[in-house]
Design a protein around this motif. Structure first.
Motif, PDB file in Angstrom:
ATOM      1  N   GLY A   1     -20.453   4.949  -6.562  1.00 31.34           N
ATOM      2  CA  GLY A   1     -19.341   4.927  -5.613  1.00 31.34           C
ATOM      3  C   GLY A   1     -18.680   3.739  -5.473  1.00 31.34           C
ATOM      4  O   GLY A   1     -17.361   3.877  -5.375  1.00 31.34           O
ATOM      5  N   LEU A   2     -19.275   2.850  -5.139  1.00 29.03           N
ATOM      6  CA  LEU A   2     -18.463   1.384  -5.138  1.00 29.03           C
ATOM      7  C   LEU A   2     -17.805   1.155  -6.458  1.00 29.03           C
ATOM      8  O   LEU A   2     -16.329   0.854  -6.288  1.00 29.03           O
ATOM      9  CB  LEU A   2     -19.483   0.105  -5.236  1.00 29.03           C
ATOM     10  CG  LEU A   2     -20.334   0.063  -3.956  1.00 29.03           C
ATOM     11  CD1 LEU A   2     -21.564  -0.943  -3.975  1.00 29.03           C
ATOM     12  CD2 LEU A   2     -19.232   0.118  -2.711  1.00 29.03           C
TER      13      LEU A   2
ATOM     14  N   VAL B   1     -14.473   3.463  -6.100  1.00 26.15           N
ATOM     15  CA  VAL B   1     -13.572   3.063  -5.128  1.00 26.15           C
ATOM     16  C   VAL B   1     -12.758   1.884  -5.679  1.00 26.15           C
ATOM     17  O   VAL B   1     -11.628   1.647  -5.494  1.00 26.15           O
ATOM     18  CB  VAL B   1     -14.225   2.758  -3.913  1.00 26.15           C
ATOM     19  CG1 VAL B   1     -13.112   1.954  -2.798  1.00 26.15           C
ATOM     20  CG2 VAL B   1     -14.735   3.978  -3.201  1.00 26.15           C
ATOM     21  N   THR B   2     -13.359   0.877  -6.442  1.00 28.19           N
ATOM     22  CA  THR B   2     -12.553  -0.318  -6.961  1.00 28.19           C
ATOM     23  C   THR B   2     -11.630   0.583  -7.876  1.00 28.19           C
ATOM     24  O   THR B   2     -10.513  -0.286  -8.320  1.00 28.19           O
ATOM     25  CB  THR B   2     -13.757  -1.084  -7.792  1.00 28.19           C
ATOM     26  OG1 THR B   2     -14.770  -1.521  -6.705  1.00 28.19           O
ATOM     27  CG2 THR B   2     -13.127  -2.215  -8.368  1.00 28.19           C
ATOM     28  N   LEU B   3     -11.937   1.484  -8.646  1.00 27.46           N
ATOM     29  CA  LEU B   3     -10.828   2.038  -9.498  1.00 27.46           C
ATOM     30  C   LEU B   3      -9.906   2.838  -8.939  1.00 27.46           C
ATOM     31  O   LEU B   3      -8.977   3.404  -9.496  1.00 27.46           O
ATOM     32  CB  LEU B   3     -11.725   2.796 -10.554  1.00 27.46           C
ATOM     33  CG  LEU B   3     -12.457   2.180 -11.592  1.00 27.46           C
ATOM     34  CD1 LEU B   3     -13.293   3.238 -12.234  1.00 27.46           C
ATOM     35  CD2 LEU B   3     -11.881   1.216 -12.542  1.00 27.46           C
TER      36      LEU B   3
ATOM     37  N   ILE C   1     -17.493  -0.143   0.549  1.00 31.56           N
ATOM     38  CA  ILE C   1     -15.977   0.304   0.465  1.00 31.56           C
ATOM     39  C   ILE C   1     -15.190  -0.151   1.378  1.00 31.56           C
ATOM     40  O   ILE C   1     -13.942  -0.239   0.913  1.00 31.56           O
ATOM     41  CB  ILE C   1     -16.196   1.991   0.782  1.00 31.56           C
ATOM     42  CG1 ILE C   1     -17.013   2.734  -0.174  1.00 31.56           C
ATOM     43  CG2 ILE C   1     -14.903   2.636   0.967  1.00 31.56           C
ATOM     44  CD1 ILE C   1     -17.511   4.008   0.134  1.00 31.56           C
ATOM     45  N   ARG C   2     -15.513  -0.481   2.672  1.00 30.28           N
ATOM     46  CA  ARG C   2     -14.541  -0.980   3.529  1.00 30.28           C
ATOM     47  C   ARG C   2     -13.857  -2.557   2.912  1.00 30.28           C
ATOM     48  O   ARG C   2     -12.556  -2.770   3.035  1.00 30.28           O
ATOM     49  CB  ARG C   2     -15.038  -1.335   4.873  1.00 30.28           C
ATOM     50  CG  ARG C   2     -15.366   0.060   5.652  1.00 30.28           C
ATOM     51  CD  ARG C   2     -14.340   1.025   5.568  1.00 30.28           C
ATOM     52  NE  ARG C   2     -14.813   2.394   6.197  1.00 30.28           N
ATOM     53  CZ  ARG C   2     -14.461   3.399   5.759  1.00 30.28           C
ATOM     54  NH1 ARG C   2     -13.503   3.915   4.680  1.00 30.28           N
ATOM     55  NH2 ARG C   2     -14.753   4.775   6.465  1.00 30.28           N
ATOM     56  N   ASP C   3     -14.991  -3.325   2.688  1.00 31.32           N
ATOM     57  CA  ASP C   3     -14.459  -4.393   2.115  1.00 31.32           C
ATOM     58  C   ASP C   3     -13.732  -4.366   0.741  1.00 31.32           C
ATOM     59  O   ASP C   3     -12.734  -5.069   0.483  1.00 31.32           O
ATOM     60  CB  ASP C   3     -15.819  -5.264   1.381  1.00 31.32           C
ATOM     61  CG  ASP C   3     -16.702  -6.053   2.680  1.00 31.32           C
ATOM     62  OD1 ASP C   3     -16.054  -5.842   3.646  1.00 31.32           O
ATOM     63  OD2 ASP C   3     -17.498  -6.729   2.532  1.00 31.32           O
ATOM     64  N   ILE C   4     -14.038  -3.301  -0.256  1.00 29.07           N
ATOM     65  CA  ILE C   4     -13.095  -3.153  -1.355  1.00 29.07           C
ATOM     66  C   ILE C   4     -11.855  -2.552  -0.996  1.00 29.07           C
ATOM     67  O   ILE C   4     -10.828  -3.205  -1.624  1.00 29.07           O
ATOM     68  CB  ILE C   4     -13.681  -2.031  -2.314  1.00 29.07           C
ATOM     69  CG1 ILE C   4     -15.279  -2.649  -2.807  1.00 29.07           C
ATOM     70  CG2 ILE C   4     -12.741  -1.681  -3.195  1.00 29.07           C
ATOM     71  CD1 ILE C   4     -16.131  -1.652  -3.382  1.00 29.07           C
TER      72      ILE C   4
END
Length: 308
Positions: free
Chosen positions: A180-181, A184-186, A222-225
């Protein structure tokens, strides 16, 4: 629990046994000792319309978007009466034009999982929704429980976005937060995963689920990303803002050994030590070959006034 973990939405499954199945439906995993058939299990899992309305109200109360996958036309009608804001198409329903047309007819977004689908099947489902002018979102998904890393298919996200010009997401069954991380980065816009209240819980999907504590970790990541992706930096601006820090962590030129007046500086004369007072070490090449105005002892911090 999911609301406290910080998620935006929660999705259930709306099963009406008589409307979606027959007693001949096989088990994916025979886990339920009290149900002789999967059909009997679906019957036992049914909620009344009033129970669904209560669940929807609870989601509203705790600030979660309420969603549920419908597995029959009757389930679509029930959920439509709850003013559900979008439709989630389970991977096994993607080739069901009867269900897709009914969902798309309301004009609300249709979110399609693709865990068992070929590109041709996905193309057909997307075309059907587009013909009804229903917005779409597509989830990359692999219907393995749990899904190993080599089968996640992060590469498919970009292809889906290019192919369908719509929001894309990952429906993740890995039971870990890493896929998931990465998704989201993508740049994926949607992320779905199973959640269990305990790893000790009973049922076939627990092995493919996150605990609520793990969900909270995922959401925080996710929020940080999201913040990182939404705040590109200018390296020169950052460097300029770090002037004080640079003076502490970078070095200035120091004489390694004494030098007589009029002698020429060589690299052998020089070393670098913190802090970056005097001539910075970055100017070493410009200093080498210069003459000194007067005799200087070993350990002297070079200044431009020392040079001819």
């Amino acid at each position: 629990a999911v609301a406290r973990a910080g998620a935006d939405a929660i999705k259930f499954q709306t099963h009406i046994a008589d409307a979606e199945s027959t007693p001949a439906e096989p088990w994916r995993v025979k886990f339920s000792q009290q149900d002789e058939t999967r059909f009997e299990y679906w019957q036992r899992m049914e909620f009344t319309a009033a129970q669904w309305a209560g669940l929807k109200q609870h989601c509203d109360d705790v600030g979660l978007v309420f969603l549920s996958s419908a597995f029959s036309g009757e389930a679509v009608d029930l959920l439509h009466n709850l003013d559900m804001c979008a439709w989630k198409v389970a991977s096994g329903e993607i080739n069901n034009p009867l269900l897709l047309r009914q969902m798309a007819s309301f004009g609300d977004p249709v979110l399609i999982s693709s865990g068992m689908s070929s590109w041709d099947e996905l193309d057909a489902a997307v075309a059907l929704c587009q013909q009804a002018n229903a917005p779409i979102g597509i989830f990359q998904c692999t219907s393995s429980y749990p899904t190993p890393p080599e089968r996640i298919g992060l590469n498919v996200l970009a292809e889906m976005r290019t192919r369908y010009s719509c929001p894309v997401g990952l429906s993740d069954h890995s039971a870990k937060i890493y896929a998931g991380l990465a998704a989201v980065t993508l740049g994926c816009e949607m992320l779905e995963m199973h959640v269990t209240l305990s790893r000790e819980a009973f049922g076939p999907d627990v092995v493919a689920s996150l605990t609520t504590a793990e969900l909270q970790q995922l959401v925080q990541g996710i929020r940080d990303i999201e913040i990182m992706r939404n705040n590109p930096i200018d390296k020169d601006e950052v460097a300029d803002s770090m002037r004080t820090m640079r003076s502490i962590f970078t070095k200035g030129l120091i004489l390694r050994k004494a030098i007589a007046a009029g002698d020429t500086l060589t690299e052998a004369h020089l070393t670098a030590k913190k802090p970056a007072d005097g001539i910075p070490v970055s100017e070493a090449d410009a200093v080498i070959g210069k003459q000194v105005q007067h005799a200087l002892p070993a350990g002297h911090r070079l200044a431009y006034t020392d040079l001819v």
